[in-house]
Scaffold this motif. Structure first.
Motif, PDB file in Angstrom:
ATOM      1  N   ALA A  35     -16.284   1.570   1.446  1.00 22.75           N
ATOM      2  CA  ALA A  35     -16.461   2.957   1.021  1.00 22.75           C
ATOM      3  C   ALA A  35     -15.228   3.494   0.308  1.00 22.75           C
ATOM      4  CB  ALA A  35     -16.786   3.830   2.233  1.00 22.75           C
ATOM      5  N   LEU A  36     -14.070   2.894   0.578  1.00 23.19           N
ATOM      6  CA  LEU A  36     -12.813   3.365   0.000  1.00 23.19           C
ATOM      7  C   LEU A  36     -12.262   2.409  -1.048  1.00 23.19           C
ATOM      8  CD1 LEU A  36     -11.583   4.687   3.384  1.00 23.19           C
ATOM      9  CD2 LEU A  36     -11.733   6.105   1.332  1.00 23.19           C
ATOM     10  N   GLY A  37     -13.099   1.510  -1.545  1.00 23.75           N
ATOM     11  CA  GLY A  37     -12.727   0.698  -2.691  1.00 23.75           C
ATOM     12  C   GLY A  37     -11.984  -0.580  -2.386  1.00 23.75           C
ATOM     13  N   ALA A  38     -11.966  -1.007  -1.118  1.00 23.80           N
ATOM     14  CA  ALA A  38     -11.311  -2.258  -0.746  1.00 23.80           C
ATOM     15  C   ALA A  38     -12.351  -3.175  -0.108  1.00 23.80           C
ATOM     16  CB  ALA A  38     -10.151  -1.999   0.210  1.00 23.80           C
ATOM     17  N   SER A  39     -11.929  -4.328   0.346  1.00 26.19           N
ATOM     18  CA  SER A  39     -12.854  -5.280   0.962  1.00 26.19           C
ATOM     19  C   SER A  39     -12.107  -6.135   1.969  1.00 26.19           C
ATOM     20  CB  SER A  39     -13.498  -6.176  -0.102  1.00 26.19           C
ATOM     21  OG  SER A  39     -12.544  -7.091  -0.620  1.00 26.19           O
ATOM     22  N   LEU A  40     -12.870  -6.813   2.826  1.00 23.56           N
ATOM     23  CA  LEU A  40     -12.246  -7.759   3.749  1.00 23.56           C
ATOM     24  C   LEU A  40     -11.521  -8.864   2.998  1.00 23.56           C
ATOM     25  CD1 LEU A  40     -14.982  -8.181   6.519  1.00 23.56           C
ATOM     26  CD2 LEU A  40     -12.836  -6.913   6.692  1.00 23.56           C
ATOM     27  N   ALA A  41     -12.083  -9.267   1.860  1.00 26.24           N
ATOM     28  CA  ALA A  41     -11.515 -10.389   1.110  1.00 26.24           C
ATOM     29  C   ALA A  41     -10.154 -10.062   0.512  1.00 26.24           C
ATOM     30  CB  ALA A  41     -12.483 -10.824   0.011  1.00 26.24           C
ATOM     31  N   ASP A  42      -9.957  -8.828   0.063  1.00 26.53           N
ATOM     32  CA  ASP A  42      -8.707  -8.500  -0.636  1.00 26.53           C
ATOM     33  C   ASP A  42      -7.765  -7.624   0.185  1.00 26.53           C
ATOM     34  OD1 ASP A  42      -9.593  -5.828  -0.853  1.00 26.53           O
ATOM     35  OD2 ASP A  42     -10.222  -6.049  -2.932  1.00 26.53           O
ATOM     36  N   ARG A  43      -8.107  -7.347   1.428  1.00 26.96           N
ATOM     37  CA  ARG A  43      -7.315  -6.392   2.209  1.00 26.96           C
ATOM     38  C   ARG A  43      -5.878  -6.871   2.435  1.00 26.96           C
ATOM     39  NH1 ARG A  43      -9.355  -7.312   8.449  1.00 26.96           N
ATOM     40  NH2 ARG A  43      -9.548  -9.559   8.282  1.00 26.96           N
ATOM     41  N   GLY A  44      -5.674  -8.162   2.693  1.00 30.04           N
ATOM     42  CA  GLY A  44      -4.326  -8.660   2.895  1.00 30.04           C
ATOM     43  C   GLY A  44      -3.484  -8.569   1.640  1.00 30.04           C
ATOM     44  N   ALA A  45      -4.056  -8.966   0.503  1.00 29.53           N
ATOM     45  CA  ALA A  45      -3.338  -8.906  -0.769  1.00 29.53           C
ATOM     46  C   ALA A  45      -3.013  -7.463  -1.139  1.00 29.53           C
ATOM     47  CB  ALA A  45      -4.171  -9.561  -1.871  1.00 29.53           C
ATOM     48  N   ARG A  46      -3.972  -6.567  -0.922  1.00 25.11           N
ATOM     49  CA  ARG A  46      -3.706  -5.157  -1.206  1.00 25.11           C
ATOM     50  C   ARG A  46      -2.588  -4.612  -0.322  1.00 25.11           C
ATOM     51  NH1 ARG A  46      -7.395  -2.082  -4.231  1.00 25.11           N
ATOM     52  NH2 ARG A  46      -9.286  -3.205  -4.836  1.00 25.11           N
ATOM     53  N   THR A  47      -2.625  -4.970   0.946  1.00 26.61           N
ATOM     54  CA  THR A  47      -1.607  -4.468   1.871  1.00 26.61           C
ATOM     55  C   THR A  47      -0.211  -4.877   1.423  1.00 26.61           C
ATOM     56  OG1 THR A  47      -3.132  -4.424   3.753  1.00 26.61           O
ATOM     57  CG2 THR A  47      -0.782  -4.586   4.255  1.00 26.61           C
ATOM     58  N   ASP A  48      -0.021  -6.145   1.106  1.00 25.91           N
ATOM     59  CA  ASP A  48       1.292  -6.613   0.681  1.00 25.91           C
ATOM     60  C   ASP A  48       1.733  -5.939  -0.613  1.00 25.91           C
ATOM     61  OD1 ASP A  48       1.481  -8.309   2.867  1.00 25.91           O
ATOM     62  OD2 ASP A  48       0.594 -10.006   1.801  1.00 25.91           O
ATOM     63  N   GLU A  49       0.802  -5.810  -1.556  1.00 23.89           N
ATOM     64  CA  GLU A  49       1.161  -5.210  -2.839  1.00 23.89           C
ATOM     65  C   GLU A  49       1.431  -3.716  -2.706  1.00 23.89           C
ATOM     66  OE1 GLU A  49      -1.131  -4.423  -6.984  1.00 23.89           O
ATOM     67  OE2 GLU A  49      -0.907  -6.543  -6.411  1.00 23.89           O
ATOM     68  N   TYR A  50       0.601  -3.027  -1.929  1.00 17.94           N
ATOM     69  CA  TYR A  50       0.787  -1.585  -1.773  1.00 17.94           C
ATOM     70  C   TYR A  50       2.124  -1.283  -1.085  1.00 17.94           C
ATOM     71  CZ  TYR A  50      -4.151  -0.746  -2.999  1.00 17.94           C
ATOM     72  OH  TYR A  50      -5.359  -0.661  -3.629  1.00 17.94           O
ATOM     73  N   LEU A  51       2.468  -2.076  -0.081  1.00 14.29           N
ATOM     74  CA  LEU A  51       3.743  -1.855   0.609  1.00 14.29           C
ATOM     75  C   LEU A  51       4.904  -2.088  -0.354  1.00 14.29           C
ATOM     76  CD1 LEU A  51       5.300  -1.222   3.152  1.00 14.29           C
ATOM     77  CD2 LEU A  51       5.061  -3.629   3.843  1.00 14.29           C
ATOM     78  N   ALA A  52       4.833  -3.128  -1.161  1.00 17.39           N
ATOM     79  CA  ALA A  52       5.887  -3.388  -2.139  1.00 17.39           C
ATOM     80  C   ALA A  52       5.992  -2.251  -3.153  1.00 17.39           C
ATOM     81  CB  ALA A  52       5.617  -4.712  -2.851  1.00 17.39           C
ATOM     82  N   ALA A  53       4.850  -1.724  -3.576  1.00 19.08           N
ATOM     83  CA  ALA A  53       4.860  -0.622  -4.542  1.00 19.08           C
ATOM     84  C   ALA A  53       5.493   0.631  -3.940  1.00 19.08           C
ATOM     85  CB  ALA A  53       3.432  -0.334  -5.000  1.00 19.08           C
TER      86      ALA A  53
END
Length: 280
Positions: A120-138
């Motif tokens: 519902a918020l534009g993420a997925s189980l498949a990409d959640r780890g990659a998003r987390t690492d990238e968002y924290l770095a950003a």
């Protein structure tokens, strides 16, 4: 035994706690009772089978309010589901809370696990780890770089600034939640702390052994000693049990009411103040 085990309180933002006067009263009671911190979880849109219809306040808004009605107690996200939040906006929100609270914020992060909510918020189980690492770095880039720029798979920016910077430098403490090897690695490699939820003493010992193994595999064993370890036990805690957690090297226990609707918080605050806080 580790000295000075700290106690946090979890779960103010659900059930009857969404009522404004109740929320403020409970937060101030915890502060007066000597709790070191308040912790809040992050769910924005849950399915009905996961208590989706139970009232819950949005955590960034609620923590901002808690910052205004308290003066000493630390404020922790336990944890923000990072992949379902826009990181440039979130970095600004978190630095603003750190400024307004005069440096009392702790940022717990996790990857999330509720697929319908992530979707519902534009993420997925498949990409959640990659998003987390990238968002924290950003976010770290925005908080620490004199001329921030970032070019990632999910977020990019250049030529923009965020001021004021967080009061806590280089940024508020980052606590990584989760029990998987990936979460342990994220804590060891990028975090200031690790948060384990619903772990008894034996499970906590196993989790800390897992963290030690990851630290050794990453050639960062020394960093493990710098990680602040936070645990939410699965049920009520007495003084002897709290001391067993402290003996393992746990720095903070975040206790919560066992009632699903968040009731019983005042009684929990009183019990902890009388039997736990300042005694371990």
């Amino acid at each position: 035994m580790a000295e000075g085990l700290r106690f946090g309180l979890y779960g103010l933002l659900r059930g009857g706690g969404v009522e404004p006067d109740t929320l403020v009263r409970r937060a101030r009671l915890a502060e007066q009772a000597g709790f070191e911190s308040l912790w809040v979880g992050d769910h924005i849109a849950l399915p009905a089978e996961l208590d989706g219809q139970q009232p819950r306040l949005e955590v960034v808004v609620a923590v901002s309010h808690l910052a205004a009605v308290t003066t000493r107690i630390r404020l922790g996200f336990g944890v923000l589901v990072l992949p379902q939040r826009q990181p440039v906006l979130l970095a600004k929100q978190l630095s603003s809370i750190d400024v307004l609270s005069k440096g009392r914020l702790t940022v717990g992060i996790g990857v999330g696990y509720v697929e319908p909510e992530l979707h519902a918020l534009g993420a997925s189980l498949a990409d959640r780890g990659a998003r987390t690492d990238e968002y924290l770095a950003a976010m770290r880039t925005l908080w620490t770089e004199p001329a921030p720029s970032f070019d990632g798979r999910f977020v990019s920016f250049a030529g923009v600034f965020q001021r004021p910077l967080p009061v806590q430098r280089p940024h508020p403490p980052i606590v990584v939640g989760g029990h998987s090897p990936a979460a342990h690695r994220r804590a060891v490699m990028t975090g200031n702390g690790w948060y384990g939820v619903y772990l008894d003493v034996e499970q906590t010992a196993e989790a800390l052994a897992g963290l030690r193994k990851v630290a050794a595999d990453c050639d960062r064993p020394a960093h493990l000693g710098e990680l602040e370890i936070t645990i939410t036990p699965p049920g009520p805690v007495d003084l002897e049990t709290a001391r067993r957690y402290a003996d393992l090297g746990v720095h903070r226990l975040v206790v919560q009411s066992t009632a699903a609707d968040g009731s019983g918080v005042e009684q929990l605050i009183q019990m902890a103040a009388e039997t736990l806080v300042g005694r371990v």
